[in-house]
Design a protein around this motif. Structure first.
Motif, short mmCIF file in Angstrom:
data_model
loop_
_atom_site.label_atom_id
_atom_site.label_comp_id
_atom_site.label_asym_id
_atom_site.label_seq_id
_atom_site.Cartn_x
_atom_site.Cartn_y
_atom_site.Cartn_z
N ARG A 79 37.66 37.10 44.81
CA ARG A 79 38.49 37.96 43.96
C ARG A 79 38.48 37.46 42.52
O ARG A 79 38.42 38.25 41.57
N GLN A 80 38.52 36.13 42.36
CA GLN A 80 38.44 35.57 41.01
C GLN A 80 37.13 35.94 40.35
O GLN A 80 37.09 36.35 39.19
N ARG A 81 36.03 35.83 41.10
CA ARG A 81 34.71 36.17 40.55
C ARG A 81 34.64 37.65 40.21
O ARG A 81 34.14 38.04 39.15
N TYR A 82 35.16 38.49 41.11
CA TYR A 82 35.11 39.93 40.85
C TYR A 82 35.89 40.28 39.59
O TYR A 82 35.37 40.98 38.70
N TRP A 83 37.13 39.83 39.49
CA TRP A 83 37.96 40.24 38.36
C TRP A 83 37.47 39.65 37.04
O TRP A 83 37.58 40.29 35.99
N ALA A 84 36.92 38.44 37.06
CA ALA A 84 36.37 37.86 35.83
C ALA A 84 35.21 38.72 35.33
O ALA A 84 35.16 39.12 34.15
N ARG A 85 34.29 39.04 36.21
CA ARG A 85 33.11 39.81 35.81
C ARG A 85 33.48 41.24 35.47
O ARG A 85 32.92 41.85 34.55
N SER A 86 34.45 41.79 36.20
CA SER A 86 34.87 43.16 35.93
C SER A 86 35.65 43.25 34.63
O SER A 86 35.52 44.23 33.88
N HIS A 87 36.46 42.24 34.33
CA HIS A 87 37.20 42.22 33.07
C HIS A 87 36.22 42.19 31.88
O HIS A 87 36.42 42.88 30.87
N ALA A 88 35.16 41.43 32.03
CA ALA A 88 34.16 41.34 30.95
C ALA A 88 33.40 42.65 30.79
O ALA A 88 32.98 43.00 29.68
N ALA A 164 45.70 38.96 28.10
CA ALA A 164 46.75 38.01 27.73
C ALA A 164 46.57 36.67 28.45
O ALA A 164 46.86 35.61 27.89
N LEU A 165 46.07 36.73 29.67
CA LEU A 165 45.88 35.50 30.46
C LEU A 165 44.59 34.77 30.11
O LEU A 165 44.54 33.53 30.19
N ASN A 166 43.55 35.52 29.74
CA ASN A 166 42.22 34.92 29.61
C ASN A 166 41.52 35.16 28.28
O ASN A 166 40.49 34.54 28.01
N GLY A 167 42.04 36.06 27.48
CA GLY A 167 41.34 36.41 26.26
C GLY A 167 40.18 37.35 26.56
O GLY A 167 39.99 37.83 27.67
N ALA A 168 39.36 37.61 25.56
CA ALA A 168 38.18 38.46 25.72
C ALA A 168 37.02 37.60 26.19
O ALA A 168 36.59 36.68 25.49
N LEU A 169 36.53 37.86 27.37
CA LEU A 169 35.44 37.07 27.91
C LEU A 169 34.12 37.48 27.29
O LEU A 169 33.83 38.67 27.13
N ARG A 170 33.29 36.52 27.00
CA ARG A 170 31.94 36.82 26.53
C ARG A 170 31.06 36.97 27.76
O ARG A 170 31.14 36.20 28.71
N ASP A 171 30.23 38.00 27.77
CA ASP A 171 29.30 38.16 28.89
C ASP A 171 27.98 37.47 28.54
O ASP A 171 27.83 36.89 27.48
N SER A 172 27.05 37.54 29.46
CA SER A 172 25.78 36.85 29.27
C SER A 172 24.74 37.72 28.60
O SER A 172 23.57 37.37 28.54
N GLY A 173 25.18 38.88 28.10
CA GLY A 173 24.23 39.81 27.49
C GLY A 173 23.62 40.78 28.47
O GLY A 173 22.83 41.62 28.10
N ALA A 174 23.98 40.66 29.76
CA ALA A 174 23.44 41.55 30.78
C ALA A 174 24.08 42.92 30.67
O ALA A 174 25.19 43.07 30.16
N LEU A 188 33.15 30.12 33.06
CA LEU A 188 34.11 31.16 32.73
C LEU A 188 34.76 31.73 33.98
O LEU A 188 35.97 32.00 34.01
N VAL A 189 33.96 31.91 35.03
CA VAL A 189 34.51 32.41 36.29
C VAL A 189 35.49 31.40 36.89
O VAL A 189 36.59 31.75 37.33
N ALA A 190 35.13 30.13 36.87
CA ALA A 190 35.95 29.09 37.48
C ALA A 190 37.31 28.95 36.80
O ALA A 190 38.31 28.60 37.44
N GLY A 191 37.37 29.24 35.51
CA GLY A 191 38.63 29.10 34.79
C GLY A 191 39.42 30.39 34.66
O GLY A 191 40.47 30.40 34.01
N PHE A 192 38.95 31.47 35.28
CA PHE A 192 39.58 32.77 35.11
C PHE A 192 40.88 32.85 35.90
O PHE A 192 40.96 32.43 37.06
N ARG A 193 41.91 33.43 35.28
CA ARG A 193 43.21 33.60 35.92
C ARG A 193 43.38 35.06 36.35
O ARG A 193 43.27 35.98 35.54
N VAL A 194 43.63 35.26 37.64
CA VAL A 194 43.78 36.61 38.21
C VAL A 194 45.24 37.03 38.14
O VAL A 194 46.15 36.25 38.44
#
Length: 294
Positions: A79-88, A164-174, A188-194
């Motif tokens: 879930r952490q991985r999903y929401w981090a990548r989806s937020h980005a 508010a919890l994580n800021g704007a995540l930078r993606d890898s350009g994909a 970035l995924v490991a430090g993401f707050r859901v």
């Protein structure tokens, strides 16, 4: 006994041979002229809006497989991985706009040539084009549901909380994937707050049907009823690889209704098609709408 999920795992490399083109646009125009055609749209209709598909010529399936329902519900790390990548990736989906294909479908609907729209897409672009009653078979990414209390909320609200919890995540350009996420560095995924549900503190999930999850029974029954009431079924931009869409094609064919498919590449429903067109959707649909005075 557990029933098999309707969003079954497909062959990751379906047949890419050019499909036959019996009847062509003229025959499709005749079907639409008779009015009452039901549209079943897939990811290929949204590629001209900048949203990639999974299995088309530029599809993402070989390098990216979407998360399953079982992964999401069974693992906090998933879930952490999903929401981090989806937020980005969410802003890429939110910025997408309907293309000429979506607008042509709405013009055909307003003109009575199309009686209903069923979409397998979760991008909300049919609604944005004016087809507000389109049935979103797999749900919508712009909504969020709590798996514990079933409260629904907007994705915009959740996006603000995640920011508010994580800021704007930078993606890898994909590129943004069809399910709205992008690849991210592991740190970035490991430090993401859901964010939990505001009402009960439970688990939030996008209000979409994941692979391995069943489409709600009531929604499926609604779609069958629409197909039964229509004069024909028109498939737009779908390989029909998963059963959730293919079952409506098989049902229409079984009940004697004509099936037309417009898709660049072979589909799992080609054997049922009375009309098969392998052309770009935007220009093809716009031309049909113009020819029919819609």
């Amino acid at each position: 006994m557990r029933t098999r999920p309707m969003l079954d795992w497909p062959d990751p490399a379906p047949d890419r041979r050019p499909a036959p083109d019996p009847g062509g646009p003229a025959e499709l125009a005749r079907l639409l002229a008779a009015r009452g055609v039901v549209v079943l749209s897939g990811a290929g209709l949204s590629t001209e809006s900048g949203i990639p598909d999974y299995r088309g010529a530029t599809g993402t399936w070989r390098r990216h497989q979407p998360m399953t329902y079982q992964e999401f519900t069974g693992s906090a790390a998933a879930r952490q991985r999903y929401w981090a990548r989806s937020h980005a990736g969410w802003r890429g989906i939110a910025r997408a706009r309907p293309n000429e294909g979506h607008h042509a479908v709405e013009r055909l609907r307003r003109g009575g040539h199309v009686s209903a729209v069923i979409t397998q897409n979760v991008d909300g672009l049919h609604r944005a084009a004016g087809t507000v009653d389109a049935v979103e078979l797999h749900g919508g990414l712009d909504r969020v549901v709590c798996l514990d209390c079933r409260r629904t909320s907007t994705r915009e609200e959740l996006d603000q909380r995640l920011h508010a919890l994580n800021g704007a995540l930078r993606d890898s350009g994909a590129r943004v994937n069809p399910d709205g996420d992008v690849e991210l560095p592991r740190d970035l995924v490991a430090g993401f707050r859901v964010a939990p549900c505001r009402a009960c503190g439970g688990t939030l999930k996008p209000d979409v049907v994941f692979f391995g999850e069943n489409v709600p029974k009531e929604r499926v029954q609604q779609c069958f009823a629409l197909v039964d009431a229509g004069s024909a079924l028109l498939v737009l931009g779908s390989s029909l690889t998963v059963m959730s869409g293919l079952r409506f094609v098989r049902h229409a064919a079984k009940t004697g209704k004509p099936v037309a498919i417009v898709n660049q590449g072979a589909t799992r429903g080609d054997e049922h098609a009375a009309v098969r067109i392998a052309r770009p959707l935007g220009s093809t649909l716009t031309g049909l709408a113009q020819d029919l005075g819609a």
